[in-house]
Design an enzyme around this catalytic site. Structure first.
Site, PDB file in Angstrom:
ATOM      1  N   HIS A  19       0.840  -1.206   0.000  1.00 46.91           N
ATOM      2  CA  HIS A  19       0.000   0.000   0.000  1.00 46.91           C
ATOM      3  C   HIS A  19       0.876   1.258   0.000  1.00 46.91           C
ATOM      4  CE1 HIS A  19      -3.213  -2.575   2.197  1.00 46.91           C
ATOM      5  NE2 HIS A  19      -3.691  -2.334   0.992  1.00 46.91           N
ATOM      6  N   LYS A  43     -18.136  -6.169   6.619  1.00 50.87           N
ATOM      7  CA  LYS A  43     -16.880  -6.918   6.582  1.00 50.87           C
ATOM      8  C   LYS A  43     -16.272  -6.931   7.982  1.00 50.87           C
ATOM      9  CE  LYS A  43     -13.095  -7.106   3.229  1.00 50.87           C
ATOM     10  NZ  LYS A  43     -12.526  -6.356   2.112  1.00 50.87           N
ATOM     11  N   ARG A  92      -1.633  -6.076  -8.749  1.00 51.76           N
ATOM     12  CA  ARG A  92      -0.458  -6.873  -8.399  1.00 51.76           C
ATOM     13  C   ARG A  92      -0.194  -7.944  -9.426  1.00 51.76           C
ATOM     14  NH1 ARG A  92      -3.053  -7.623  -2.642  1.00 51.76           N
ATOM     15  NH2 ARG A  92      -4.790  -7.221  -4.023  1.00 51.76           N
ATOM     16  N   SER A 130      -3.098  -7.821   2.475  1.00 53.76           N
ATOM     17  CA  SER A 130      -3.445  -7.701   3.896  1.00 53.76           C
ATOM     18  C   SER A 130      -3.943  -9.041   4.427  1.00 53.76           C
ATOM     19  CB  SER A 130      -4.540  -6.652   4.083  1.00 53.76           C
ATOM     20  OG  SER A 130      -4.088  -5.391   3.688  1.00 53.76           O
TER      21      SER A 130
HETATM   22  P1  ADP Z   1      -9.824  -3.630  -0.945  1.00 52.94           P
HETATM   23  O1  ADP Z   1     -10.688  -4.321   0.057  1.00 52.94           O
HETATM   24  O2  ADP Z   1     -10.438  -2.416  -1.546  1.00 52.94           O
HETATM   25  O3  ADP Z   1      -9.192  -4.532  -1.971  1.00 52.94           O
HETATM   26  P2  ADP Z   1      -7.146  -3.388   0.121  1.00 52.94           P
HETATM   27  O4  ADP Z   1      -6.695  -2.638   1.324  1.00 52.94           O
HETATM   28  O5  ADP Z   1      -6.912  -4.852   0.123  1.00 52.94           O
HETATM   29  O6  ADP Z   1      -8.663  -3.027  -0.013  1.00 52.94           O
HETATM   30  O7  ADP Z   1      -6.490  -2.793  -1.184  1.00 52.94           O
HETATM   31  C1  ADP Z   1      -6.666  -1.445  -1.543  1.00 52.94           C
HETATM   32  C2  ADP Z   1      -5.982  -1.203  -2.879  1.00 52.94           C
HETATM   33  O8  ADP Z   1      -4.574  -1.413  -2.722  1.00 52.94           O
HETATM   34  C3  ADP Z   1      -6.421  -2.154  -4.005  1.00 52.94           C
HETATM   35  O9  ADP Z   1      -6.408  -1.435  -5.215  1.00 52.94           O
HETATM   36  C4  ADP Z   1      -5.362  -3.202  -4.024  1.00 52.94           C
HETATM   37  O10 ADP Z   1      -5.214  -3.771  -5.319  1.00 52.94           O
HETATM   38  C5  ADP Z   1      -4.134  -2.384  -3.653  1.00 52.94           C
HETATM   39  N1  ADP Z   1      -3.126  -3.206  -3.033  1.00 52.94           N
HETATM   40  C6  ADP Z   1      -3.242  -4.047  -1.990  1.00 52.94           C
HETATM   41  N2  ADP Z   1      -2.070  -4.654  -1.715  1.00 52.94           N
HETATM   42  C7  ADP Z   1      -1.195  -4.189  -2.633  1.00 52.94           C
HETATM   43  C8  ADP Z   1       0.175  -4.454  -2.910  1.00 52.94           C
HETATM   44  N3  ADP Z   1       0.872  -5.345  -2.243  1.00 52.94           N
HETATM   45  N4  ADP Z   1       0.741  -3.785  -3.930  1.00 52.94           N
HETATM   46  C9  ADP Z   1       0.017  -2.905  -4.655  1.00 52.94           C
HETATM   47  N5  ADP Z   1      -1.255  -2.626  -4.463  1.00 52.94           N
HETATM   48  C10 ADP Z   1      -1.862  -3.263  -3.468  1.00 52.94           C
END
Ligand code: ADP
Length: 176
Positions: A19, A43, A92, A130
């Site tokens: 992130h 959620k 990703r 995450s």
């Molecule tokens: P959501 O529930 O909206 O997917 P996340 O917190 O999992 O929430 O992810 C938010 C955004 O960050 C999404 O666009 C996701 O693809 C991106 N993201 C999550 N992990 C990574 C990572 N390791 N590298 C790049 N982008 C990421």
């Protein structure tokens, strides 16, 4: 000159280095970047919205054009409210693509003035999520280098320690 405000919406449960990699890239191309934590009562989250906000705020203070906010309801409505014209999302792997494409097209249908911008993290974070971080922490594995130290400590207190204690307790019960 036109100022471009972008939002980076997500759950951030918890914030990972992936992130942060995206925040850093986004901060370079947008005039203002708002990291927006989705308040989703449906959620079951590990960290409360307030805890997630605190971690994000601490870890993004070094970016002067980044701020953290929370939202609920339709993402496009929130974007309009804060004057954003772009949404930042991360891709990703190919597996992210289908879902993200569907979301981006649906959001375009709802609000044609809002553009979704996809960015790729550094390769080292391309397998990082995450969900995996939460799983590793609950099984007692190390998440060093995958999340900021602050998040690592919070995970340890909230997940790893209680999981270890439960395991020891079960062992004791089984042993006598
Ligand atoms: P959501 O529930 O909206 O997917 P996340 O917190 O999992 O929430 O992810 C938010 C955004 O960050 C999404 O666009 C996701 O693809 C991106 N993201 C999550 N992990 C990574 C990572 N390791 N590298 C790049 N982008 C990421």
């Amino acid at each position: 000159m036109k100022r471009v405000i972008a939002i980076y919406p997500g759950s951030f449960d918890p914030l990972t280095n992936g992130h942060l990699d995206l925040v850093e890239r986004g901060a370079k191309i947008f005039d203002e970047l708002i990291v927006a934590i989705l308040r989703n009562p449906e959620k079951q989250a590990l960290f409360s919205v307030e805890e997630r906000r605190e971690m994000l705020e601490t870890m993004t203070t070094r970016f002067s054009n980044v701020r953290v906010d929370t939202f609920d309801g339709l993402m496009v409505d929130y974007a309009t409210r804060v004057g954003a014209t772009a949404v930042l999302r991360g891709i990703r792997a190919i597996s992210d693509y289908e879902y993200e494409l569907q979301m981006a097209l649906m959001n375009r249908k709802l609000e044609p003035r809002l553009e979704t911008v996809f960015m790729m993290p550094a390769e080292a974070y391309s397998y990082l999520s995450s969900r995996l971080v939460r799983e590793i922490a609950s099984l007692g594995g190390s998440v060093r280098g995958l999340v900021p130290e602050m998040v690592e400590e919070k995970l340890h207190r909230k997940v790893t320690e209680p999981a270890m204690k439960r395991r020891e307790h079960r062992k004791k019960l089984a042993g006598g």
